[in-house]
Motif scaffolding. Structure first.
Motif, PDB file in Angstrom:
ATOM      1  N   SER A  46      23.292  15.778  18.557  1.00  0.00           N
ATOM      2  CA  SER A  46      24.301  16.794  18.291  1.00  0.00           C
ATOM      3  C   SER A  46      23.836  18.121  18.866  1.00  0.00           C
ATOM      4  O   SER A  46      22.635  18.364  19.005  1.00  0.00           O
ATOM      5  CB  SER A  46      24.503  16.939  16.780  1.00  0.00           C
TER       6      SER A  46
ATOM      7  N   ASP B 212      31.700   9.491  24.919  1.00  0.00           N
ATOM      8  CA  ASP B 212      31.253  10.328  23.815  1.00  0.00           C
ATOM      9  C   ASP B 212      29.946   9.747  23.274  1.00  0.00           C
ATOM     10  O   ASP B 212      29.525   8.648  23.644  1.00  0.00           O
ATOM     11  CB  ASP B 212      32.329  10.394  22.737  1.00  0.00           C
TER      12      ASP B 212
ATOM     13  N   TRP C 157      29.601  19.081   6.680  1.00  0.00           N
ATOM     14  CA  TRP C 157      29.309  17.653   6.797  1.00  0.00           C
ATOM     15  C   TRP C 157      27.822  17.315   6.677  1.00  0.00           C
ATOM     16  O   TRP C 157      27.459  16.138   6.539  1.00  0.00           O
ATOM     17  CB  TRP C 157      29.848  17.099   8.123  1.00  0.00           C
TER      18      TRP C 157
ATOM     19  N   SER D 236      32.889   9.415  12.969  1.00  0.00           N
ATOM     20  CA  SER D 236      32.609  10.754  13.490  1.00  0.00           C
ATOM     21  C   SER D 236      32.374  11.706  12.321  1.00  0.00           C
ATOM     22  O   SER D 236      33.260  12.464  11.914  1.00  0.00           O
ATOM     23  CB  SER D 236      33.762  11.239  14.374  1.00  0.00           C
TER      24      SER D 236
ATOM     25  N   ASP E  36      34.584  12.394   9.086  1.00  0.00           N
ATOM     26  CA  ASP E  36      34.912  10.979   8.930  1.00  0.00           C
ATOM     27  C   ASP E  36      33.657  10.225   8.487  1.00  0.00           C
ATOM     28  O   ASP E  36      32.755   9.990   9.299  1.00  0.00           O
ATOM     29  CB  ASP E  36      35.438  10.420  10.261  1.00  0.00           C
TER      30      ASP E  36
ATOM     31  N   HIS F 293      29.664  15.775  19.954  1.00  0.00           N
ATOM     32  CA  HIS F 293      30.515  15.265  21.026  1.00  0.00           C
ATOM     33  C   HIS F 293      29.962  15.643  22.396  1.00  0.00           C
ATOM     34  O   HIS F 293      29.347  16.705  22.555  1.00  0.00           O
ATOM     35  CB  HIS F 293      31.931  15.843  20.901  1.00  0.00           C
TER      36      HIS F 293
ATOM     37  N   THR G  31      27.386  12.649  15.256  1.00  0.00           N
ATOM     38  CA  THR G  31      27.185  13.997  14.726  1.00  0.00           C
ATOM     39  C   THR G  31      27.473  15.084  15.758  1.00  0.00           C
ATOM     40  O   THR G  31      27.189  16.261  15.510  1.00  0.00           O
ATOM     41  CB  THR G  31      25.746  14.147  14.206  1.00  0.00           C
TER      42      THR G  31
ATOM     43  N   HIS H  12      26.836  23.573   7.726  1.00  0.00           N
ATOM     44  CA  HIS H  12      28.071  22.864   8.052  1.00  0.00           C
ATOM     45  C   HIS H  12      28.449  21.972   6.875  1.00  0.00           C
ATOM     46  O   HIS H  12      27.573  21.368   6.232  1.00  0.00           O
ATOM     47  CB  HIS H  12      27.896  22.010   9.314  1.00  0.00           C
TER      48      HIS H  12
ATOM     49  N   VAL I 272      30.723  14.353  12.162  1.00  0.00           N
ATOM     50  CA  VAL I 272      30.840  15.764  12.533  1.00  0.00           C
ATOM     51  C   VAL I 272      32.261  16.278  12.298  1.00  0.00           C
ATOM     52  O   VAL I 272      32.476  17.478  12.094  1.00  0.00           O
ATOM     53  CB  VAL I 272      30.413  15.982  13.997  1.00  0.00           C
ATOM     54  N   ASP I 273      33.232  15.365  12.287  1.00  0.00           N
ATOM     55  CA  ASP I 273      34.630  15.720  12.037  1.00  0.00           C
ATOM     56  C   ASP I 273      35.063  15.360  10.615  1.00  0.00           C
ATOM     57  O   ASP I 273      36.261  15.336  10.306  1.00  0.00           O
ATOM     58  CB  ASP I 273      35.533  15.006  13.043  1.00  0.00           C
TER      59      ASP I 273
END
Length: 226
Positions: free
Chosen positions: A62, A21, A72, A41, A46, A10, A8, A70, A43-44
């Motif tokens: 995070s 990471d 996600w 990931s 995925d 980086h 969640t 957000h 947060v991106d």
């Protein structure tokens, strides 16, 4: 046993190559316990296809707040509830601790008492533990299904257990002193009060119970459940 890691956030760019990471930190922390790992990931954007894509799940820390807007976060909360329905074990660390509580009916807020940074003493599962913290947000109201199993003088709801299927903790067993030192020098300046950064720096060489928590997490994943 396949552990799905839901990343969640980086690591800071200038620390990622050397220290890894967030997802990689947990593959290292839990290495040697016989697990296979897959990192999504989230947060991106995925996400796994379903809650049964792993035998157990872990949600990382995070820089974001669980209450922030957000794209996600809502699907992550949906996934948490879906995992709960499958009966598969779920572990949450820092943000993971918070987003699980929020998804299951608790409250997460920016704590009026400020920050907890660096080596901090807790009572976890009835035992004294020293672990690295890095947070201002806290779970201020726990879900009705949760039991408090860890706390500190600063953080009342530092570890939660949900019906022996979900275990979450506010501090970071994956953070070593080198990572805390890097955060102090990068993300901490101008955000965390200087006196707290100085106090955290002074404790960098003192030991933590990261390995004990890693063993607890591994045992929690492997535990036989109905």
């Amino acid at each position: 046993m396949k552990i799905g890691i839901l990343q969640t956030g980086h690591s800071p760019d200038n620390m990622k190559d050397q220290l890894g990471d967030y997802g990689e930190m947990f593959t290292k922390l839990l290495g040697g316990h016989g697990f296979d790992f897959k990192i999504w990931s989230v947060v991106d954007g995925d996400f796994p296809a379903s809650a049964v894509d792993a035998d157990g799940w872990l949600i990382t820390g995070s820089k974001h707040g669980a209450y922030e807007d957000h794209d996600w976060i809502p699907p992550l909360e949906d996934l948490i509830r879906a995992i709960r329905e499958t009966g598969r074990p779920l572990v949450g660390i820092c943000f993971g601790h918070q987003i699980i509580a929020q998804a299951l009916g608790g409250t997460v807020e920016k704590f009026s008492g400020g920050w907890s940074v660096g080596r901090t003493e807790y009572t976890v599962n009835g035992q004294p533990m020293a672990l690295n913290a890095w947070h201002q947000d806290q779970v201020t109201a726990i879900p009705s299904s949760a039991t408090v199993v860890g706390s500190s003088d600063f953080c009342a709801n530092a570890a939660l257990l949900y019906d022996d299927q979900i275990w979450t903790i506010q501090p970071h067993p994956e953070f070593g002193s080198d990572f805390i030192d890097g955060l102090i020098r990068t993300r901490g300046k101008g955000v965390v009060p200087d006196h707290q950064l100085e106090a955290a720096s002074a404790l960098l060489e003192k030991p933590t119970n990261n390995a004990d928590i890693a063993t607890h997490i591994a045992d929690f994943f492997k535990k036989e459940r109905p």
